[in-house]
Motif scaffolding. Structure first.
Motif, mmCIF file in Angstrom:
data_model
loop_
_atom_site.group_PDB
_atom_site.id
_atom_site.type_symbol
_atom_site.label_atom_id
_atom_site.label_comp_id
_atom_site.label_asym_id
_atom_site.label_seq_id
_atom_site.Cartn_x
_atom_site.Cartn_y
_atom_site.Cartn_z
ATOM 1 N N ALA A 142 0.840 -1.208 0.000
ATOM 2 C CA ALA A 142 0.000 0.000 0.000
ATOM 3 C C ALA A 142 0.874 1.257 0.000
ATOM 4 C CB ALA A 142 -0.926 -0.016 1.205
ATOM 5 N N ARG A 146 1.033 4.351 -2.730
ATOM 6 C CA ARG A 146 0.852 5.754 -2.391
ATOM 7 C C ARG A 146 2.067 6.571 -2.803
ATOM 8 N NH1 ARG A 146 -0.612 4.757 3.495
ATOM 9 N NH2 ARG A 146 -0.338 6.987 3.739
ATOM 10 N N VAL A 150 -0.680 8.231 -7.315
ATOM 11 C CA VAL A 150 -1.478 7.904 -8.497
ATOM 12 C C VAL A 150 -2.584 8.921 -8.777
ATOM 13 C CG1 VAL A 150 -1.032 5.431 -8.443
ATOM 14 C CG2 VAL A 150 -2.967 6.350 -7.154
ATOM 15 N N TYR A 151 -2.994 9.656 -7.765
ATOM 16 C CA TYR A 151 -4.061 10.643 -7.999
ATOM 17 C C TYR A 151 -3.499 12.012 -8.372
ATOM 18 C CZ TYR A 151 -6.365 7.062 -5.213
ATOM 19 O OH TYR A 151 -6.812 5.869 -4.719
ATOM 20 N N ASP B 37 -8.401 22.149 -8.052
ATOM 21 C CA ASP B 37 -8.105 22.153 -9.487
ATOM 22 C C ASP B 37 -9.217 21.527 -10.339
ATOM 23 O OD1 ASP B 37 -7.842 19.535 -8.772
ATOM 24 O OD2 ASP B 37 -5.767 19.293 -9.432
ATOM 25 N N ARG B 88 -10.735 18.380 -14.625
ATOM 26 C CA ARG B 88 -9.549 18.755 -13.849
ATOM 27 C C ARG B 88 -8.660 19.635 -14.702
ATOM 28 N NH1 ARG B 88 -5.536 14.441 -10.903
ATOM 29 N NH2 ARG B 88 -4.714 15.867 -9.343
ATOM 30 N N VAL B 130 -13.479 3.841 -6.201
ATOM 31 C CA VAL B 130 -13.141 5.064 -6.910
ATOM 32 C C VAL B 130 -11.815 5.623 -6.422
ATOM 33 C CG1 VAL B 130 -13.980 7.334 -7.539
ATOM 34 C CG2 VAL B 130 -15.605 5.588 -6.845
ATOM 35 N N GLY B 131 -11.014 6.109 -7.356
ATOM 36 C CA GLY B 131 -9.799 6.816 -6.982
ATOM 37 C C GLY B 131 -9.754 8.174 -7.636
ATOM 38 N N GLY B 132 -9.486 9.207 -6.843
ATOM 39 C CA GLY B 132 -9.292 10.554 -7.367
ATOM 40 C C GLY B 132 -10.495 11.074 -8.131
ATOM 41 N N GLY B 160 -10.973 6.666 -2.625
ATOM 42 C CA GLY B 160 -9.648 7.110 -2.219
ATOM 43 C C GLY B 160 -9.294 8.413 -2.898
ATOM 44 N N ALA B 161 -8.834 9.374 -2.112
ATOM 45 C CA ALA B 161 -8.408 10.666 -2.664
ATOM 46 C C ALA B 161 -6.993 10.958 -2.195
ATOM 47 C CB ALA B 161 -9.362 11.776 -2.225
ATOM 48 N N ARG B 162 -6.420 11.976 -2.790
ATOM 49 C CA ARG B 162 -5.026 12.281 -2.462
ATOM 50 C C ARG B 162 -4.905 12.890 -1.052
ATOM 51 N NH1 ARG B 162 -1.290 16.572 -5.600
ATOM 52 N NH2 ARG B 162 0.687 15.451 -5.541
ATOM 53 N N ASP B 189 -4.604 9.573 0.911
ATOM 54 C CA ASP B 189 -3.213 9.124 0.932
ATOM 55 C C ASP B 189 -2.391 9.839 2.001
ATOM 56 O OD1 ASP B 189 -3.632 7.344 -1.058
ATOM 57 O OD2 ASP B 189 -2.468 8.367 -2.601
ATOM 58 N N PHE B 201 -4.327 3.446 1.319
ATOM 59 C CA PHE B 201 -4.707 3.257 -0.081
ATOM 60 C C PHE B 201 -6.112 2.650 -0.144
ATOM 61 C CE2 PHE B 201 -3.908 1.413 -4.438
ATOM 62 C CZ PHE B 201 -3.759 2.639 -5.045
ATOM 63 N N VAL B 202 -6.833 2.978 -1.209
ATOM 64 C CA VAL B 202 -8.249 2.603 -1.268
ATOM 65 C C VAL B 202 -8.447 1.081 -1.209
ATOM 66 C CG1 VAL B 202 -8.376 2.587 -3.810
ATOM 67 C CG2 VAL B 202 -10.424 3.118 -2.463
ATOM 68 N N PRO B 223 -7.047 5.812 -11.509
ATOM 69 C CA PRO B 223 -5.804 5.532 -12.231
ATOM 70 C C PRO B 223 -5.670 4.019 -12.474
ATOM 71 C CG PRO B 223 -5.422 6.976 -10.356
ATOM 72 C CD PRO B 223 -6.822 6.496 -10.241
ATOM 73 N N VAL B 225 -3.306 1.806 -12.293
ATOM 74 C CA VAL B 225 -2.644 0.959 -11.303
ATOM 75 C C VAL B 225 -3.563 0.717 -10.109
ATOM 76 C CG1 VAL B 225 -1.474 2.914 -10.197
ATOM 77 C CG2 VAL B 225 -0.497 0.636 -10.011
ATOM 78 N N MET B 226 -4.345 1.724 -9.777
ATOM 79 C CA MET B 226 -5.305 1.574 -8.677
ATOM 80 C C MET B 226 -6.436 0.631 -9.075
ATOM 81 S SD MET B 226 -8.496 3.402 -8.476
ATOM 82 C CE MET B 226 -9.822 2.703 -7.551
#
Lengths: 156, 290
Positions: A142, A146, A150-151, B37, B88, B130-132, B160-162, B189, B201-202, B223, B225-226
């Motif tokens: 994990a 991070r 990735v975001y 953004d 974005r 969901v990511g970002g 999951g968000a940054r 994160d 991580f999500v 993303p 990879v996520m």
């Protein structure tokens, strides 16, 4: 309210699922229940790692103090998770601060007692080490994800 | 199952315009800043004909004289007729789009691509991961499930968000959790000391989420990879690969499978995707050279 002993409650935690009941009873001798209030510090960076924790309820933040003041949270653990692996690895010192973010209940194991029982019986030691290694592997994976951020914004 | 499919039927998406390379003209009715953004544009068609779409589809959005980018539709497929795009601000075209004044116009081609086919999840549990900014393409599917909530079992949204400041659609998340019977779990994160929520991580949310893997359909967006990590974790829990739907992002250009910019081996993602099953995508996602 029914009061249950640690030998009854420990097998319900994912860390001990599948463990021999006799081993759980042996290790329960090193354990006690603890309660943490919101914002209560569990341990600080650099202090001796004298305990190992199984989280039963609530949430604990792992954080890194920043030179500019304050701190950043790098991970959280909650019900079903474990807190702390530094008790198993010399020099047995915490690498992060840990702080309860909400009311938290946990089981705290005395690290010296636990290490002694693991060393005295290699089968017990192997079983504990295998579980801890699995957790470390998952957290490392994990953390690598991070690190990729990735975001974040990707540019070709 | 047939009855359920009919009951949860989605609007029939419009076919691309008679000439799919010619944009329709839409007026910016409102711009909302969602995060530092990210902005959402609400657009109305100058010709008065709303653009019908399936959740998961995208359009090619054009800032006149600057360029065109693929943007997923983020609005309600059963909504008021305004077309919503969440964008974005990361480059020249997106910068121009998010700064388009109210009343000014942009070009829209599409809708293009495959949708989430969220009606396939009816009768069972549904998991959204969901990511970002991936929450934007999934929002129409979530809104569809909310509208037909009684047709679905347990519904879980893992997001999951940054950082806490990057959490998108925060009022929606709260509404879905409090009023719509959706279990929403958010993790970030990194976070400052004041954050009381989860950090991690999500994928760490997947093992503890409450759903029955044998009757679950999962929709994953973020993303690549996520998405891959999430799909593997879902499969480890027992969700069938063909019931794990992912939205792939590539450099879409024509939108109609001609130019090849979005090619992923034998797939043209603008027409074969962007939403595909993990059974189809897994061998393609583990090959960096594709």
């Amino acid at each position: 309210m029914t009061i249950r002993s640690l030998t009854e409650t420990l097998p319900e935690h994912p860390f001990f699922q599948g463990f021999d009941p006799a081993v759980i009873e042996l290790l329960a001798g090193c354990a006690r229940n603890i309660h943490l209030r919101p914002d209560e510090l569990v341990f600080r960076t650099g202090e001796p790692a004298q305990h190992f924790y199984l989280i039963r309820e609530g949430r604990i933040a792992l954080q890194v103090p920043e030179l500019s003041g304050g701190s950043s949270i790098i991970d959280t653990v909650e019900a079903g998770d474990v807190l702390g692996v530094s008790w198993l690895v010399p020099p047995y010192r915490w690498l992060f601060d840990a702080r309860a973010t909400v009311e938290t209940r946990a089981v705290s194991f005395d690290a010296e007692c636990l290490r002694a029982k693991c060393e005295a019986d290699p089968a017990v030691g192997y079983a504990v080490l295998t579980r801890v290694a699995h957790i470390m592997h998952r957290r490392l994976e994990a953390a690598r994800m991070r690190m990729l951020d990735v975001y974040g914004v990707r540019r070709a | 199952m047939t009855e359920l499919l009919e009951a949860t039927a989605q609007p029939t998406p419009d076919p691309p315009t008679p000439d799919p390379m010619v944009p329709r003209v839409f007026r910016v009715e409102r711009t909302r800043q969602d995060t530092r953004d990210t902005y959402t544009l609400e657009l109305s068609p100058l010709d008065g004909e709303p653009l019908r779409f399936a959740p998961g589809q995208f359009t090619m959005l054009q800032a006149w004289g600057i360029g065109e980018v693929p943007i997923s539709i983020s609005g309600d497929p059963h909504g008021s007729g305004l077309l919503e795009h969440t964008i974005r601000n990361v480059g020249n075209v997106t910068r121009a789009l998010v700064h388009t004044s109210r009343g000014a116009t942009v070009g829209v081609r599409g809708p293009f691509g495959t949708g989430w086919e969220v009606e396939r999840g009816a009768g069972g549990d549904v998991v959204f991961i969901v990511g970002g900014i991936g929450l934007a393409p999934l929002r129409p599917a979530i809104l569809h499930v909310v509208r037909h909530r009684d047709q679905y079992g347990r519904v879980v949204l893992l997001y999951g968000a940054r950082t806490p400041d990057d959490i998108l659609f925060a009022p929606d998340l709260e509404h879905w959790q409090d009023d719509c019977g959706i279990d929403v779990a958010v993790t970030v994160d990194n976070a400052p000391h004041s954050w009381r929520g989860r950090v991690g991580f999500v994928t760490s949310l997947i093992p503890r989420a409450g759903f029955d893997p044998l009757r679950t359909t999962a929709y994953v967006c973020g993303p690549e990879v996520m998405m891959r990590s999430s799909a593997l974790a879902l499969r480890d829990r027992g969700v069938a690969a063909d019931r794990i739907r992912l939205s792939m992002e590539r450099s879409m250009k024509c939108g109609i499978g001609l130019c090849g910019h979005c090619q992923l081996r034998e797939l043209f993602l603008c027409v074969d995707g962007p939403v595909l099953g993990f059974d189809r995508l897994e061998p393609l996602m583990s090959r960096w050279e594709l």
